[in-house]
Motif scaffolding. Structure first.
Motif, short mmCIF file in Angstrom:
data_model
loop_
_atom_site.label_atom_id
_atom_site.label_comp_id
_atom_site.label_asym_id
_atom_site.label_seq_id
_atom_site.Cartn_x
_atom_site.Cartn_y
_atom_site.Cartn_z
N ILE A 2 0.94 -1.13 -0.09
CA ILE A 2 -0.03 0.08 -0.07
C ILE A 2 0.95 1.12 -0.22
N GLY A 3 0.57 2.05 -0.88
CA GLY A 3 1.20 3.30 -0.98
C GLY A 3 0.52 4.54 -0.31
N ARG A 4 1.01 5.72 0.12
CA ARG A 4 0.03 6.88 0.32
C ARG A 4 0.94 8.01 -0.42
N VAL A 5 -0.05 9.03 -0.81
CA VAL A 5 0.51 10.24 -1.70
C VAL A 5 -0.20 11.38 -1.20
N PHE A 6 0.12 12.07 -0.48
CA PHE A 6 -0.63 13.16 0.11
C PHE A 6 -0.62 14.50 -0.77
N TYR A 7 -1.75 15.04 -0.77
CA TYR A 7 -1.59 16.14 -1.67
C TYR A 7 -2.77 17.34 -1.19
N CYS A 8 -2.84 18.47 -1.66
CA CYS A 8 -3.59 19.57 -1.31
C CYS A 8 -4.10 20.02 -2.57
N THR A 9 -5.24 20.76 -2.68
CA THR A 9 -5.36 21.58 -3.82
C THR A 9 -5.38 23.14 -3.73
N GLN A 10 -5.29 23.77 -4.68
CA GLN A 10 -5.10 25.23 -5.04
C GLN A 10 -6.18 25.79 -5.83
N VAL A 11 -6.29 27.15 -5.88
CA VAL A 11 -7.04 27.80 -6.83
C VAL A 11 -6.73 27.51 -8.14
N GLY A 12 -7.77 27.28 -8.96
CA GLY A 12 -7.49 27.10 -10.35
C GLY A 12 -7.14 25.68 -10.67
N HIS A 13 -7.84 24.74 -9.77
CA HIS A 13 -7.99 23.38 -10.25
C HIS A 13 -6.64 22.84 -10.31
N ARG A 14 -5.87 23.06 -9.29
CA ARG A 14 -4.46 22.63 -9.31
C ARG A 14 -4.36 21.81 -8.30
N ILE A 15 -3.49 20.53 -8.37
CA ILE A 15 -3.56 19.55 -7.37
C ILE A 15 -2.02 19.79 -7.23
#
Length: 108
Positions: free
Chosen positions: A63-76
């Motif tokens: 199992i892997g984990r990939v952390f992310y967040c989002t920003q304005v303008g449909h950016r991950i």
């Protein structure tokens, strides 16, 4: 259409070095997010609080984990990744992702 960027080149390389099966799962999940947005739910994605999310790719290697967040303008923004070895997500891995998220959002 959403765009995926990485916290740094080192983060992009870290993701690219995930074991082949986990990486293939990540790439499928990432393609789904680019096409349809970040509204993936369990078991594919989970909110970790305060705008931090984790992708949950799986492969024959584990199992892997990939952390992310989002920003304005449909950016991950992909912040951090690792291969999970224990049932609970290690606090040290979460700390890295949270610190990077604050930097990306201009709060760190």
């Amino acid at each position: 259409m959403w765009t995926i960027t990485y916290y740094s080149e080192a983060t992009r390389q870290q993701v690219a070095r995930l074991p082949a099966g986990i990486l293939a799962s990540y790439l499928r999940l990432a393609a789904a997010m680019q096409a349809h947005g970040v509204d993936l739910r369990m078991p594919h994605s989970r909110a970790m609080g305060n705008g931090l999310f984790e992708l949950r790719p799986r492969g024959p290697e584990g199992i892997g984990r990939v952390f992310y967040c989002t920003q304005v303008g449909h950016r991950i923004v992909v912040l951090h990744s690792f291969v999970k070895k224990a049932r609970e997500t290690p606090e040290a891995e979460l700390r890295i992702a949270r610190k990077r998220m604050k930097e990306v959002q201009g709060n760190g």
